[in-house]
Enzyme design. Structure first.
Site: not given
Ligand code: SAM
Length: 411
Positions: A199, A221, A252
């Protein structure tokens, strides 16, 4: 001093299950030695007039038998091994003489020279026991032990298993961003990965350490858009695992706190792929903590609520009951709320929360660029705008914001 020549100690692993080990003395030496003896299954008899609270707790829990008295000759009857660690040198000498006579290996806290056994510096990592003896330099033993255990844990010490890791996926919580805040297990699995899907948030620095053969896929993202849709991530996970790879999905914080971790686990389960979940340190607690804000504090807040601010309060898709939250007295921790903080603060005040309630916004917590902006519910929207606060940030509402020693005054 012994008149024997100085030979190195002969290392051995004792299998103590069900065998009597006598520990004399209930102080800090016993406290340090007992957990490993108990873990080895030893039948421990502790003889000591008094003991530290943790040693007492072990006796109370039935993990060992404790006779509350001083050493008496004959105490080593039936023992296979003895730890002599009283604060009475004469008792120690008498007990070690008894051990010698009975041929019981004996460690002595007060006189390594007189002992017939030495305790190595030990550590464990995933089924490997590391034991280090350096003669009479216990600090060096501990340093070597630490280096080896840490290397095994974080994968920097190459010690390939004969059993190689099979295909599958580990959903690893990477923590808030500081690479030291991933778990030991997460770090080790990362070192074993064939593929890492990472991520944007989380310990991205760790990706630099991966060997060149590891395929790294960026699942970044970006707020209000997606560099890669969730379905594409799920597909990549399934496809790589089906190709026989061991895939680490590095997320995360914690995978199950606003992380869509369970959606990924479900997709993998549907495809028949084994999944391991490794919890992570969530930003919801660690980011406030890194900025000096405890989410609870005795006498101030006995509850904390973690809320997503991803959807505006007046949006019909919102699943958050903001009116109910406004009535809570405790700490409110908001993730993904920077862009909607004005509307959120308004709703909270409208429904009863004091406009003077302290608020802290912590941007990029635990990372080099960490910063904290203090305000109140009445002023937070303005402060966020004026100081150009951007995601990722955690917003904390409540009196806990002001309890830390370094808390700046609210603006
Ligand atoms: C999609 S959520 C994921 C939360 C993550 N699973 C966790 O447990 O921390 C992303 C949000 O977490 C918060 N966040 C994560 N890491 C952060 C950091 N280092 N500093 C500030 N906020 C962070 C921000 O509110 C961000 O918008």
């Amino acid at each position: 001093m012994s008149d024997r020549p100085e030979h190195p100690a002969y290392p051995v692993g004792l299998r103590l299950t069900g065998r009597r080990v006598v520990v004399l003395g209930g102080g800090t030496v016993a406290q340090r030695r007992l957990p490993a003896l108990l873990a080895a299954g030893a039948d421990v008899l502790l003889i000591a007039p008094s003991a530290t609270p943790s040693v007492e707790a072990m006796a109370e829990a039935g993990e060992l038998r404790w006779e509350r008295r001083a050493y008496r000759p004959g105490d080593l009857d039936g023992a296979w091994y003895a730890v002599v660690a009283t604060d009475d040198p004469e008792a120690n000498a008498a007990a070690s003489a008894e051990a010698e006579e009975r041929r019981v290996w004996c460690v002595r806290s007060d006189d390594a020279e007189a002992a017939t056994a030495w305790t190595p510096a030990t550590g464990r990592s995933e089924g490997v026991t590391v034991a280090v003896l350096t003669g009479r330099d216990p600090r060096r033993s501990a340093a070597v032990r630490d280096a080896v255990v840490e290397g095994l844990r974080d994968g920097t010490l190459a010690a390939p298993r004969h059993r190689t890791r099979g295909a599958g996926v580990a959903l690893v919580g990477g923590g808030p961003g500081d690479p030291d805040l991933i778990t030991v297990r997460g770090r080790r699995l990362l070192a074993e990965a064939d593929v890492v899907i990472a991520d944007r948030l989380g310990p991205r620095d760790l990706l630099d350490e991966l060997p060149p053969h590891v395929e790294v896929i960026d699942a970044a993202k970006i707020p209000y858009g997606r560099a890669m849709a969730q379905e594409a991530i799920n597909d990549a996970l399934v496809e790589r695992a089906k190709a026989g790879k061991f895939v680490v999905r590095l997320k995360g914080g914690d995978p199950f706190v606003f992380g869509r971790g369970m959606e990924e686990a479900q997709a993998l389960a549907e495809a028949g792929i084994p999944v391991t979940v490794v919890p992570g340190i969530s930003s919801s607690i660690s980011v406030p903590g890194a900025a000096g804000i405890p989410v609870t504090h005795r006498g101030v807040a006995h509850e904390f609520t973690v809320v997503s601010g991803h959807v505006a309060p007046d949006d019909p898709r919102s699943l958050v009951d903001w009116e109910a939250l406004a009535r809570l007295r405790g700490t409110l921790v908001m993730l993904m709320a920077v862009e909607r903080i004005g509307a959120i603060a308004r709703v909270l005040v409208e429904h009863g929360r004091d406009p003077g309630t302290p608020v802290a916004v912590v941007q990029e917590g635990t990372m080099a660029a960490q910063r904290r902006v203090d305000a109140t519910l009445a002023t937070v929207a303005e402060a966020v705008e004026a100081q150009d606060v951007r995601p990722p940030a955690v917003i904390v509402v409540g009196e806990v914001v002001g309890v830390g020693p370094a808390a700046p005054a609210a603006r």
